[in-house]
Scaffold this active site. Structure first.
Site, PDB file in Angstrom:
ATOM      1  N   LYS A  35       0.838  -1.202   0.000  1.00 45.84           N
ATOM      2  CA  LYS A  35       0.000   0.000   0.000  1.00 45.84           C
ATOM      3  C   LYS A  35       0.880   1.261   0.000  1.00 45.84           C
ATOM      4  CE  LYS A  35      -4.045   1.301   2.772  1.00 45.84           C
ATOM      5  NZ  LYS A  35      -4.659   1.047   4.083  1.00 45.84           N
ATOM      6  N   LEU A 154     -15.803  13.000   8.520  1.00 47.91           N
ATOM      7  CA  LEU A 154     -15.950  12.918   7.055  1.00 47.91           C
ATOM      8  C   LEU A 154     -16.811  11.725   6.653  1.00 47.91           C
ATOM      9  CD1 LEU A 154     -14.013  10.421   5.897  1.00 47.91           C
ATOM     10  CD2 LEU A 154     -12.219  12.060   6.411  1.00 47.91           C
ATOM     11  N   ARG A 155     -17.435  11.858   5.491  1.00 54.06           N
ATOM     12  CA  ARG A 155     -18.219  10.756   4.917  1.00 54.06           C
ATOM     13  C   ARG A 155     -17.459  10.162   3.747  1.00 54.06           C
ATOM     14  NH1 ARG A 155     -23.095  14.400   3.421  1.00 54.06           N
ATOM     15  NH2 ARG A 155     -21.277  15.695   3.166  1.00 54.06           N
ATOM     16  N   ASN A 209     -22.774   9.828  15.227  1.00 54.57           N
ATOM     17  CA  ASN A 209     -23.122   8.768  14.278  1.00 54.57           C
ATOM     18  C   ASN A 209     -24.401   8.043  14.688  1.00 54.57           C
ATOM     19  OD1 ASN A 209     -21.113   9.278  12.512  1.00 54.57           O
ATOM     20  ND2 ASN A 209     -19.937   7.409  12.880  1.00 54.57           N
ATOM     21  N   LEU A 251     -32.886  12.160   6.108  1.00 57.41           N
ATOM     22  CA  LEU A 251     -34.278  11.713   6.193  1.00 57.41           C
ATOM     23  C   LEU A 251     -34.693  11.015   4.901  1.00 57.41           C
ATOM     24  CD1 LEU A 251     -36.110  14.654   8.046  1.00 57.41           C
ATOM     25  CD2 LEU A 251     -35.519  12.396   8.935  1.00 57.41           C
ATOM     26  N   GLY A 258     -25.645   1.226   5.813  1.00 53.61           N
ATOM     27  CA  GLY A 258     -24.555   0.250   5.892  1.00 53.61           C
ATOM     28  C   GLY A 258     -23.246   0.995   6.068  1.00 53.61           C
ATOM     29  N   CYS A 261     -19.211   2.515   9.396  1.00 49.85           N
ATOM     30  CA  CYS A 261     -19.343   3.388  10.572  1.00 49.85           C
ATOM     31  C   CYS A 261     -20.650   3.216  11.337  1.00 49.85           C
ATOM     32  CB  CYS A 261     -19.182   4.840  10.135  1.00 49.85           C
ATOM     33  SG  CYS A 261     -17.621   5.092   9.288  1.00 49.85           S
TER      34      CYS A 261
HETATM   35  C1  UGA Z   1     -20.802   8.435   8.409  1.00 49.17           C
HETATM   36  C2  UGA Z   1     -21.094   9.863   8.918  1.00 49.17           C
HETATM   37  O1  UGA Z   1     -22.054  10.499   8.074  1.00 49.17           O
HETATM   38  C3  UGA Z   1     -19.813  10.710   8.957  1.00 49.17           C
HETATM   39  O2  UGA Z   1     -20.079  11.967   9.540  1.00 49.17           O
HETATM   40  C4  UGA Z   1     -18.770   9.952   9.817  1.00 49.17           C
HETATM   41  O3  UGA Z   1     -17.529  10.648   9.875  1.00 49.17           O
HETATM   42  C5  UGA Z   1     -18.523   8.574   9.215  1.00 49.17           C
HETATM   43  O4  UGA Z   1     -19.768   7.842   9.203  1.00 49.17           O
HETATM   44  C6  UGA Z   1     -17.504   7.863  10.065  1.00 49.17           C
HETATM   45  O5  UGA Z   1     -17.790   7.619  11.247  1.00 49.17           O
HETATM   46  O6  UGA Z   1     -16.366   7.650   9.615  1.00 49.17           O
HETATM   47  P1  UGA Z   1     -20.425   7.331   5.986  1.00 49.17           P
HETATM   48  O7  UGA Z   1     -20.632   6.026   6.700  1.00 49.17           O
HETATM   49  O8  UGA Z   1     -19.233   7.489   5.113  1.00 49.17           O
HETATM   50  O9  UGA Z   1     -20.368   8.557   7.053  1.00 49.17           O
HETATM   51  O10 UGA Z   1     -21.694   7.600   5.050  1.00 49.17           O
HETATM   52  P2  UGA Z   1     -23.105   8.330   5.192  1.00 49.17           P
HETATM   53  O11 UGA Z   1     -23.234   9.290   4.084  1.00 49.17           O
HETATM   54  O12 UGA Z   1     -23.321   8.852   6.550  1.00 49.17           O
HETATM   55  O13 UGA Z   1     -24.115   7.127   4.905  1.00 49.17           O
HETATM   56  C7  UGA Z   1     -24.191   6.001   5.775  1.00 49.17           C
HETATM   57  C8  UGA Z   1     -25.313   5.075   5.343  1.00 49.17           C
HETATM   58  O14 UGA Z   1     -26.576   5.683   5.612  1.00 49.17           O
HETATM   59  C9  UGA Z   1     -25.326   4.746   3.849  1.00 49.17           C
HETATM   60  O15 UGA Z   1     -25.612   3.372   3.679  1.00 49.17           O
HETATM   61  C10 UGA Z   1     -26.446   5.604   3.279  1.00 49.17           C
HETATM   62  O16 UGA Z   1     -27.034   5.046   2.139  1.00 49.17           O
HETATM   63  C11 UGA Z   1     -27.408   5.616   4.456  1.00 49.17           C
HETATM   64  N1  UGA Z   1     -28.331   6.788   4.457  1.00 49.17           N
HETATM   65  C12 UGA Z   1     -27.826   8.035   4.616  1.00 49.17           C
HETATM   66  C13 UGA Z   1     -29.702   6.581   4.345  1.00 49.17           C
HETATM   67  O17 UGA Z   1     -30.178   5.441   4.216  1.00 49.17           O
HETATM   68  N2  UGA Z   1     -30.524   7.682   4.374  1.00 49.17           N
HETATM   69  C14 UGA Z   1     -30.050   8.938   4.537  1.00 49.17           C
HETATM   70  O18 UGA Z   1     -30.871   9.882   4.577  1.00 49.17           O
HETATM   71  C15 UGA Z   1     -28.666   9.133   4.645  1.00 49.17           C
END
Ligand code: UGA
Length: 436
Positions: A35, A154-155, A209, A251, A258, A261
């Site tokens: 890596k 971050l996401r 989270n 929402l 999934g 996180c």
């Molecule tokens: C999440 C948090 O949003 C970040 O702030 C955090 O830093 C990160 O975890 C972490 O702990 O490292 P992430 O898992 O990358 O980020 O992605 P999200 O955009 O939050 O989505 C998580 C899941 O929720 C996805 O499967 C998404 O499809 C789902 N989701 C999200 C929904 O089903 N509905 C929504 O309205 C939003």
């Protein structure tokens, strides 16, 4: 400032390269030699929009370095970030073994004062644990160091954008001198900074989270009720989300959350509660709702085809969300497994713009991996949309309707635009909206 970041996963690599982008000197350390070699050549270990650009630029401008040698990198660093993985153990508790290994190495190689910051998502009290391990392993017991916690928000899929446009930076430190140095490190980001104690910072990450996961499970429950009473969950989400106290983000009802996180951190917080002699039934329910949510897609499929014998089903989108190839805890895995349980005679075609290779490692069974949407939907009896990639959302289903054996779409993300007759001719089912 000279920084060492240990771990080149999403958090370590994105934050390390962003610190370099802000003008700091950064050495990223990882035990994975392959890596590290690839990163030196500008090859990213995972797909993340915009990341390669900043890595390549900062390596070229000699602000960003990669090494496997922690003992070398630590010499010039004044701040050390621990950003290694903290996966879930089979019992749901957090596996801290990578953090502990790093703490041992830091202890063994500590020859002068450093600030040591936990950036990995770690249970409350881990800074104390790391401090103890470092002290136990220090050869020169007179050297001092301070612990801190700066959780990452971050996401995946928008990691670089999130780092430069975050809502807040949380700095957990036990004295103002440390807080001040860490504030200076972040000041060019121009993002509001909250200074707090270390344990509160550790808990903020889990609480944030878990709250977001709770919002998703809440709206999914409302979607299931909307299905039952003939309401439209998108209207309901709009109506409640425009109340600023609720907020309109997170929402979107769908097939469930999934990723690396939310599932892990909600379970992690439940465990933190248990260890402090409490329970968290609210979050236990958040997980239970989420674990069952994909079944609503299967039930909708069964409402169209009570008998699935010999049917061809297409799954569009496999990654846990768009703009990533991450398959960790992706809902597509449980969905495929469950579909084969319902009817082993099914033929399942799958397509994802980026995550196909990663999916092959985790999706089991007689699955046909396809290289385009057209190939995946050919001769299919139903399309199940699992990940709302732009390509999948914008695809012209109406124009390609003749490729299908039967025109059925089950939209697990409520992502298709239904205006202008875009899905005319299809039987369309989604989550918490009226059937078409
Ligand atoms: C999440 C948090 O949003 C970040 O702030 C955090 O830093 C990160 O975890 C972490 O702990 O490292 P992430 O898992 O990358 O980020 O992605 P999200 O955009 O939050 O989505 C998580 C899941 O929720 C996805 O499967 C998404 O499809 C789902 N989701 C999200 C929904 O089903 N509905 C929504 O309205 C939003």
């Amino acid at each position: 400032m000279n920084i060492m970041v240990v771990g080149t996963g999403y958090v370590g690599l994105t934050s390390g390269s962003s610190f370099a982008e802000l003008g700091h000197n950064v050495v990223c350390v990882d035990i994975d030699e392959r890596k590290i070699n690839q990163l030196r050549q500008g090859i990213m270990p995972f797909y993340e929009p915009g990341l390669q650009d900043i890595v390549v630029r900062n390596v070229k401008e000699r602000r960003l370095f990669f090494t496997t040698s922690l003992s070398e990198a630590i010499k010039s660093a004044s701040v050390i970030f621990i950003a290694v993985g903290t996966p879930s153990l089979p019992n749901g508790s957090v596996d801290l073994s990578y953090v502990e290994q790093v703490a041992i190495q830091i202890g063994k190689n500590l020859i002068d004062y450093k600030i040591i910051v936990n950036k990995s998502t770690v249970p409350v009290g881990t800074a104390d644990l790391v401090e103890r391990i470092i002290k136990e392993n220090m050869t020169d017991k007179k050297v001092s160091f301070d612990m801190a916690s700066v959780p990452e928000f971050l996401r995946e899929g928008s990691a670089v954008k999130d780092i430069f446009n975050g809502d807040r930076i949380v700095i957990g430190a036990n004295n103002l001198e440390v807080a001040d140095i860490l504030m200076k490190l972040h000041e060019k980001l121009n993002i509001p900074i909250q200074i707090t104690d270390i344990r509160s910072a550790e808990l903020i990450k889990y609480a944030a989270n878990s709250f977001l996961a709770m919002k998703i499970s809440f709206i999914n429950e409302i979607a299931n009720i909307a299905d039952g009473v003939g309401a439209d969950v998108i209207e309901v989400a709009k109506g409640i989300g425009s109340d600023k106290r609720i907020g309109n983000q997170f929402l979107n009802a769908g097939i469930g959350f999934g990723g690396a996180c939310f599932p892990k951190d909600v379970k992690g917080l439940i465990e933190i509660a248990q260890k402090s002699g409490r329970t968290l039934p609210l979050l236990e329910e958040v997980i239970r709702i989420n674990d069952n949510q994909y079944r609503s897609v299967i039930n909708k499929l069964l409402s169209v085809y009570p008998d699935l014998t010999g049917k061809v089903i297409t799954i569009l989108g496999l990654a846990f969300k768009p703009n990533t190839d991450d398959m960790r805890d992706a809902v597509s895995i449980s969905l495929v497994r469950s579909l084969f349980e319902v009817d082993p005679s099914l033929k399942i075609n799958v397509y994802d713009p980026i995550a196909l290779e990663a999916a092959k490692q985790v999706i089991k069974g007689n699955v046909e991996y396809c290289n385009s949407i057209e190939e995946a939907i050919s001769n299919s009896d139903a399309i199940l949309i699992v990940t709302e990639w732009d390509e999948i959302v914008e695809f012209d289903y109406k124009k390609n309707i003749n490729l299908l054996n039967n025109p059925v779409i089950i939209d697990g993300r409520n992502c298709l635009d239904l205006s202008g007759g875009r899905i005319d001719g299809f039987i369309y089912r989604s989550i918490g909206r009226k059937p078409i």
